[in-house]
Design a protein around this motif. Structure first.
Motif, PDB file in Angstrom:
ATOM      1  N   TYR A   9       0.842  -1.195   0.000  1.00  0.00           N
ATOM      2  CA  TYR A   9       0.000   0.000   0.000  1.00  0.00           C
ATOM      3  C   TYR A   9       0.877   1.245   0.000  1.00  0.00           C
ATOM      4  CZ  TYR A   9      -4.398  -2.454   1.008  1.00  0.00           C
ATOM      5  OH  TYR A   9      -5.511  -3.257   0.921  1.00  0.00           O
ATOM      6  N   ALA A  11       0.145   5.720  -0.182  1.00  0.00           N
ATOM      7  CA  ALA A  11      -0.692   6.891  -0.434  1.00  0.00           C
ATOM      8  C   ALA A  11       0.162   8.148  -0.367  1.00  0.00           C
ATOM      9  CB  ALA A  11      -1.817   6.974   0.590  1.00  0.00           C
ATOM     10  N   GLY A  13      -0.726  11.764   0.650  1.00  0.00           N
ATOM     11  CA  GLY A  13      -1.835  12.544   1.201  1.00  0.00           C
ATOM     12  C   GLY A  13      -3.098  11.706   1.162  1.00  0.00           C
ATOM     13  N   THR A  14      -4.145  12.251   0.552  1.00  0.00           N
ATOM     14  CA  THR A  14      -5.413  11.512   0.453  1.00  0.00           C
ATOM     15  C   THR A  14      -5.478  10.660  -0.817  1.00  0.00           C
ATOM     16  OG1 THR A  14      -6.447  13.408  -0.648  1.00  0.00           O
ATOM     17  CG2 THR A  14      -6.672  13.273   1.753  1.00  0.00           C
ATOM     18  N   ASN A  15      -4.456  10.767  -1.653  1.00  0.00           N
ATOM     19  CA  ASN A  15      -4.438  10.025  -2.914  1.00  0.00           C
ATOM     20  C   ASN A  15      -3.835   8.636  -2.722  1.00  0.00           C
ATOM     21  OD1 ASN A  15      -4.563   9.356  -5.622  1.00  0.00           O
ATOM     22  ND2 ASN A  15      -2.695  10.465  -6.159  1.00  0.00           N
ATOM     23  N   GLN A  16      -4.677   7.616  -2.713  1.00  0.00           N
ATOM     24  CA  GLN A  16      -4.224   6.231  -2.520  1.00  0.00           C
ATOM     25  C   GLN A  16      -3.749   5.690  -3.872  1.00  0.00           C
ATOM     26  OE1 GLN A  16      -4.681   4.721   0.785  1.00  0.00           O
ATOM     27  NE2 GLN A  16      -3.078   3.410  -0.039  1.00  0.00           N
ATOM     28  N   THR A  19      -2.972  -0.042  -3.684  1.00  0.00           N
ATOM     29  CA  THR A  19      -3.944  -0.577  -2.715  1.00  0.00           C
ATOM     30  C   THR A  19      -3.891  -2.099  -2.697  1.00  0.00           C
ATOM     31  OG1 THR A  19      -5.631  -0.456  -4.451  1.00  0.00           O
ATOM     32  CG2 THR A  19      -5.540   1.376  -2.904  1.00  0.00           C
ATOM     33  N   ASP A  55       3.528   2.104   2.881  1.00  0.00           N
ATOM     34  CA  ASP A  55       2.670   2.309   4.058  1.00  0.00           C
ATOM     35  C   ASP A  55       2.363   0.977   4.732  1.00  0.00           C
ATOM     36  OD1 ASP A  55       2.570   5.018   3.458  1.00  0.00           O
ATOM     37  OD2 ASP A  55       0.757   4.827   2.245  1.00  0.00           O
ATOM     38  N   GLU A 385      -6.937  15.140  -9.194  1.00  0.00           N
ATOM     39  CA  GLU A 385      -7.951  15.550  -8.222  1.00  0.00           C
ATOM     40  C   GLU A 385      -8.292  17.027  -8.379  1.00  0.00           C
ATOM     41  OE1 GLU A 385      -6.072  14.508  -4.541  1.00  0.00           O
ATOM     42  OE2 GLU A 385      -7.007  12.533  -4.480  1.00  0.00           O
TER      43      GLU A 385
END
Length: 493
Positions: A9, A11, A13-16, A19, A55, A385
């Motif tokens: 995994y 990411a 920031g909020t951008n994964q 996964t 991560d 985004e």
């Protein structure tokens, strides 16, 4: 060396981005890694080589759990990464680039220049490269810079080499030589991770393929057990009806006429024309002068003699600014150094050529720019985004879409595309081809320089073949074949 990555995994920031990715590399195999731009291929390899910390997930090398803290540490342990965006020191010589951080020195700390030159020459000979070692790297073409990067990686005695779009700027002859080198490395037990959007190459040299989509591993298979259509379907999650959309060109008035254009020692007596609604493909080997001719037409480089006529009027184009005012757009092959300002936002990059039109009284109309940029992002399906993100944070293919959007936005009469799909996935390529068709339907004239022969054959209405700075021949779409193009490109009749 055997590498296993399990449930990775990552990411930002909020951008994964990743996964739960799984990947396995066996000793002495050439393993293809495919997926659309932004699927996470490069990110996964950057996690492996220590540029990014994972991560979550486990990485084992030869059965031992291993995590590198930097690419330099990975390289010391036998893993080298040739990046899609070239890491060339432009102000240094070719030789200095090859040995940067790995210079050979004697007991007094002095450089062993002759020994370094001999090693470099030997590596260049393997790759059939003839670039002067004392040449400034910044003056080398993108294709030559790519070969320098490949040579540099091969000189590390790596056990694993990750190649991210290694042939994007190379011609058929250079690609063939690289494939010979890859076969030789494989026989000596070196493993290759081969990231590419060129399907023909994957099926020609790879043993297995792993397909990624939206940060996940979709499938891993031996190459003989899959096919083009299955790979595309897994990459994009849908069927692609045709690789190249059908063209029904309706040619209009003459847009561009080039007469006896000459820059001594680079190209000579170049003459050709392009009409409204026409795509003229330009093919030839690396160093033939294709890009240099286009740069001269756009006013980036001076000419010694010759004429350029636009819409029936003789014009003198000395700067890109003059070219843009005349309605000419130029999508350069070197998007990193010439096509984009990587620290600027997507929005700022897209409006650069048309900035004055959004600020008629010196004040930028924010609403107009937002609407304009949103339209271009939607039209070219740029994955982001926000339009405010720095363009340098996008994947290579999405960066290419921003470059194209920038020039489509000026409403050009003539669009010069130099390697328009370099580093772009198969789905995005088709979107670019469809956009080219739409532009020509509106009467835009297009010149497309490409090293991909299927692309030249699939999208051109006429094909010019350049050999050693001269237009060696011209082929109509109906008569053109790969064999005919290569014959002319190598100096034959």
């Amino acid at each position: 060396m055997q590498i296993t990555m399990q449930n990775i995994y990552k990411a930002f920031g909020t951008n994964q981005v990743l996964t739960g990715v799984d990947f396995e590399l066996l000793e002495g195999e050439v393993h293809a890694l495919m997926g659309e731009n932004g699927a996470g291929k490069s990110t996964m390899m950057n996690v492996l080589t220590g540029l990014h910390a994972r991560d979550k997930g486990i990485i084992t090398i030869d059965g031992k759990e291993t995590y590198f803290k930097s690419p330099k540490e990975a390289e010391k342990n036998g893993i080298t990464f040739i990046h899609q965006e070239l890491n060339i020191w432009r102000d240094m010589t070719v030789l200095e680039n090859l040995f940067i951080g790995k210079e050979l020195k004697n007991s007094f700390g002095l450089l062993k220049i002759n020994e370094m030159k001999a090693l470099a020459a030997k590596q260049f000979e393997k790759l059939a490269v003839s670039i002067p070692l004392d040449k400034e790297a910044g003056s080398c073409s993108v294709g030559e810079q790519q070969m320098i990067e490949i040579a540099k990686a091969l000189m590390t005695n790596a056990k694993v080499i990750i190649m991210d779009e290694p042939t994007a700027a190379l011609t058929e002859r250079e690609i063939s030589k690289l494939f010979d080198v890859i076969s030789s490395l494989k026989k000596s037990g070196v493993s290759i991770v081969y990231i590419s959007h060129r399907m023909e190459e994957i099926f020609a040299i790879c043993d297995r393929i792993t397909v990624m989509r939206d940060g996940k591993t979709v499938d891993t298979k031996p190459i003989p057990e899959t096919n083009f259509d299955e790979v595309v379907r897994k990459m994009v999650g849908r069927e692609l009806t045709e690789r190249f959309p059908k063209r029904t060109p309706v040619l209009g008035e003459m847009v561009l006429e080039v007469k006896d254009l000459t820059k001594k020692g680079v190209f000579e007596n170049v003459s050709f024309s392009v009409r409204e609604g026409e795509i003229v493909g330009v093919s030839g080997l690396m160093g033939a002068g294709r890009t240099e001719i286009m740069r001269a037409i756009f006013g980036l480089d001076p000419i010694d003699s010759g004429e350029v006529w636009l819409k029936g009027e003789k014009v003198k184009i000395s700067t890109p600014d003059q070219a843009v005012k005349l309605g000419i757009g130029f999508i350069t092959e070197d998007r990193k150094n010439e096509g984009l300002i990587l620290d600027f936002s997507i929005s700022d990059n897209m409006i650069l050529p048309t900035l004055s039109s959004f600020a008629p009284k010196g004040i930028i109309n924010e609403k107009s720019t937002v609407d304009f940029v949103e339209m271009l992002i939607k039209r070219l399906t740029v994955k982001t985004e926000s339009a405010d993100i720095a363009v340098g944070k996008l994947s290579g293919g999405n960066q290419q879409k921003v470059v194209i959007a920038k020039w489509v936005g000026i409403g050009p009469k003539l669009l010069i595309l130099d390697e328009p799909t370099r580093g772009v996935d198969v789905g995005a390529k088709r979107e670019i081809y469809q956009l080219m068709n739409e532009l020509t339907e509106r009467g835009v004239a297009i010149i497309m320089v490409s090293s991909e022969l299927p692309e030249v054959l699939g999208m051109s209405d006429r094909i010019l073949v350049v050999h050693e700075g001269k237009v060696k021949g011209e082929l109509l779409k109906e008569e053109a074949t790969q064999e005919k193009i290569m014959t002319l490109a190598t100096g034959g009749q």
